[in-house]
Design a protein around this motif. Structure first.
Motif, PDB file in Angstrom:
ATOM      1  N   ALA A  18      -6.333   3.223  -3.868  1.00 51.05           N
ATOM      2  CA  ALA A  18      -6.161   2.600  -2.557  1.00 51.05           C
ATOM      3  C   ALA A  18      -5.062   3.310  -1.774  1.00 51.05           C
ATOM      4  CB  ALA A  18      -5.824   1.117  -2.714  1.00 51.05           C
ATOM      5  N   ALA A  19      -3.973   3.668  -2.454  1.00 49.60           N
ATOM      6  CA  ALA A  19      -2.881   4.381  -1.785  1.00 49.60           C
ATOM      7  C   ALA A  19      -3.341   5.754  -1.305  1.00 49.60           C
ATOM      8  CB  ALA A  19      -1.690   4.526  -2.733  1.00 49.60           C
ATOM      9  N   GLU A  20      -4.187   6.420  -2.094  1.00 49.30           N
ATOM     10  CA  GLU A  20      -4.741   7.704  -1.674  1.00 49.30           C
ATOM     11  C   GLU A  20      -5.558   7.551  -0.392  1.00 49.30           C
ATOM     12  OE1 GLU A  20      -7.020   8.958  -4.993  1.00 49.30           O
ATOM     13  OE2 GLU A  20      -5.308   9.801  -6.075  1.00 49.30           O
ATOM     14  N   ALA A  21      -6.365   6.492  -0.348  1.00 54.61           N
ATOM     15  CA  ALA A  21      -7.187   6.252   0.843  1.00 54.61           C
ATOM     16  C   ALA A  21      -6.311   5.974   2.056  1.00 54.61           C
ATOM     17  CB  ALA A  21      -8.129   5.076   0.592  1.00 54.61           C
ATOM     18  N   VAL A  22      -5.241   5.214   1.864  1.00 56.28           N
ATOM     19  CA  VAL A  22      -4.332   4.902   2.970  1.00 56.28           C
ATOM     20  C   VAL A  22      -3.643   6.169   3.460  1.00 56.28           C
ATOM     21  CG1 VAL A  22      -2.210   3.694   3.603  1.00 56.28           C
ATOM     22  CG2 VAL A  22      -3.960   2.509   2.281  1.00 56.28           C
ATOM     23  N   TYR A  23      -3.135   6.974   2.538  1.00 58.28           N
ATOM     24  CA  TYR A  23      -2.450   8.210   2.929  1.00 58.28           C
ATOM     25  C   TYR A  23      -3.402   9.133   3.698  1.00 58.28           C
ATOM     26  CZ  TYR A  23       0.303  12.493   2.656  1.00 58.28           C
ATOM     27  OH  TYR A  23       1.016  13.622   2.987  1.00 58.28           O
ATOM     28  N   ASP A  24      -4.608   9.282   3.187  1.00 57.88           N
ATOM     29  CA  ASP A  24      -5.575  10.161   3.848  1.00 57.88           C
ATOM     30  C   ASP A  24      -5.945   9.651   5.240  1.00 57.88           C
ATOM     31  OD1 ASP A  24      -5.556  11.808   1.656  1.00 57.88           O
ATOM     32  OD2 ASP A  24      -7.361  10.945   0.751  1.00 57.88           O
ATOM     33  N   ALA A  25      -6.039   8.321   5.373  1.00 59.43           N
ATOM     34  CA  ALA A  25      -6.368   7.752   6.682  1.00 59.43           C
ATOM     35  C   ALA A  25      -5.234   7.988   7.675  1.00 59.43           C
ATOM     36  CB  ALA A  25      -6.653   6.255   6.544  1.00 59.43           C
ATOM     37  N   LEU A  26      -4.007   7.814   7.225  1.00 58.83           N
ATOM     38  CA  LEU A  26      -2.860   7.964   8.114  1.00 58.83           C
ATOM     39  C   LEU A  26      -2.623   9.417   8.508  1.00 58.83           C
ATOM     40  CD1 LEU A  26      -0.252   5.472   6.582  1.00 58.83           C
ATOM     41  CD2 LEU A  26      -1.615   5.191   8.654  1.00 58.83           C
ATOM     42  N   VAL A  42       0.813  -1.214   0.000  1.00 58.74           N
ATOM     43  CA  VAL A  42       0.000   0.000   0.000  1.00 58.74           C
ATOM     44  C   VAL A  42       0.851   1.271   0.000  1.00 58.74           C
ATOM     45  CG1 VAL A  42      -1.972  -1.075   1.101  1.00 58.74           C
ATOM     46  CG2 VAL A  42      -0.184  -0.078   2.519  1.00 58.74           C
ATOM     47  N   MET A  43       2.128   1.160   0.333  1.00 59.25           N
ATOM     48  CA  MET A  43       2.993   2.321   0.320  1.00 59.25           C
ATOM     49  C   MET A  43       4.433   1.835   0.216  1.00 59.25           C
ATOM     50  SD  MET A  43       2.187   5.543   0.328  1.00 59.25           S
ATOM     51  CE  MET A  43       0.676   5.602   1.277  1.00 59.25           C
ATOM     52  N   GLU A  44       5.227   2.532  -0.587  1.00 62.80           N
ATOM     53  CA  GLU A  44       6.623   2.164  -0.748  1.00 62.80           C
ATOM     54  C   GLU A  44       7.474   3.390  -0.461  1.00 62.80           C
ATOM     55  OE1 GLU A  44       9.104  -0.669  -3.791  1.00 62.80           O
ATOM     56  OE2 GLU A  44       7.813   0.856  -4.674  1.00 62.80           O
ATOM     57  N   TYR A  45       8.636   3.173   0.142  1.00 60.65           N
ATOM     58  CA  TYR A  45       9.481   4.297   0.501  1.00 60.65           C
ATOM     59  C   TYR A  45      10.925   3.977   0.158  1.00 60.65           C
ATOM     60  CZ  TYR A  45       9.037   1.202   4.554  1.00 60.65           C
ATOM     61  OH  TYR A  45       8.926   0.107   5.367  1.00 60.65           O
ATOM     62  N   ASP A  46      11.643   5.023  -0.231  1.00 61.43           N
ATOM     63  CA  ASP A  46      13.064   4.910  -0.546  1.00 61.43           C
ATOM     64  C   ASP A  46      13.892   5.471   0.609  1.00 61.43           C
ATOM     65  OD1 ASP A  46      12.482   3.893  -3.114  1.00 61.43           O
ATOM     66  OD2 ASP A  46      12.160   5.935  -3.857  1.00 61.43           O
ATOM     67  N   ASN A  47      15.177   5.148   0.607  1.00 56.83           N
ATOM     68  CA  ASN A  47      16.101   5.679   1.602  1.00 56.83           C
ATOM     69  C   ASN A  47      15.590   5.422   3.021  1.00 56.83           C
ATOM     70  OD1 ASN A  47      18.242   6.923   2.775  1.00 56.83           O
ATOM     71  ND2 ASN A  47      17.827   8.974   1.954  1.00 56.83           N
TER      72      ASN A  47
END
Length: 275
Positions: free
Chosen positions: A235-243, A153-158
């Motif tokens: 789905a990623a938008e919904a997750v970001y908004d929820a968090l 649902v979310m990916e991050y670098d570094n």
């Protein structure tokens, strides 16, 4: 000199408002399994998230059962069962369990440096679906393996920089909000004209709240624009908004408090001048 120092402190307050909110959010919201799960729980009813769960679970289970010439029928039954299941209370229970496990994995990644994404393990969902199918007497349902299928649902670098930043925010989670309030009080106490200082401090809080809201919006755009192709954007938008719901709510609350404080101080001065 006192007026200058008061102005400097008010400027610091405006800058510290977003920093304080983010630090508190990282420590008390993201750092807490209960609060994280509570924030993610409403997503169980989000159509985009449900679609990702159904698609990924069906894709993972497809072909797991060797049904010979009936394979297509079995896969269709699995798909129908998943679509029906995501609307049940049992799914919400499984969703919360999956998110609690995801939170533990996220914190472990920040602690150990292993992993580069926020994923949700669908094993609890699949286990519940299997139980429903077995109870309904669906042929071969007992052979469904409860596999660990992850939804990214979310990916991050570094990750190293993220881990250091998260740790610093956790440490500052309590002290920054306290420091912000102390500086606001000091700015008013140092001012030659207290009422004007109260107005300026209220406006400073409002500016800080606006900066916080702007930062959340900009980070949302940057985060979503940087998503890999295999991550479902709605789905990623919904997750970001929820968090980040806590940060958006905080921005509106502080904005209201700041403007109300400034307005009240201004009206008080006007009333005193009225003969």
């Amino acid at each position: 000199m006192r007026t200058f120092l008061s102005a400097v402190l008010i400027g610091l307050v405006a800058l510290l408002v977003p920093a304080s909110a983010v630090a508190y959010w990282a420590d008390h919201e993201l750092g807490s399994a209960d609060r994280y799960t509570a924030a993610m729980s409403p997503l169980a009813g989000n159509p985009a998230v449900q679609g990702v769960v159904v698609t990924q679970a069906a894709r993972g289970l497809s072909g797991q059962i060797d049904a010979g010439p009936f394979q297509g029928g079995v896969d269709a039954l699995l798909g129908e069962a998943l679509h029906s299941f995501v609307g049940t209370p049992a799914y919400r229970t499984a969703w919360d369990a999956a998110n609690r496990a995801a939170h533990a994995a996220f914190l472990q990644a920040l602690t150990t440096g292993h992993g580069d994404a926020v994923t949700i393990d669908l094993a609890p969902v699949i286990e519940q679906v299997k139980g429903v199918l077995v109870e309904d007497g669906v042929p071969l349902a007992d052979r469904i393996p409860v596999t660990h299928i992850s939804v990214k649902v979310m990916e991050y670098d570094n990750l190293g920089a993220l881990r250091k930043g998260f740790r610093m925010l956790q440490i500052a989670g309590i002290w920054l909000p306290v420091l912000t309030l102390v500086l606001a009080a000091a700015a008013i106490a140092l001012a030659v004209h207290r009422r004007r200082a109260v107005i300026a401090t209220g406006l400073g809080l409002a500016v800080g709240a606006a900066l916080l809201g702007l930062a959340v919006g900009v980070c949302r755009r940057l985060t979503l624009d940087d998503l890999p192709a295999d991550v479902d954007r709605p789905a990623a938008e919904a997750v970001y908004d929820a968090l980040t719901a806590f940060l958006r709510t905080t921005a509106w609350v502080v904005l209201a408090i700041g403007l109300a404080t400034a307005l009240a101080a201004w009206l008080t001065g006007r009333l005193r001048r009225t003969p």
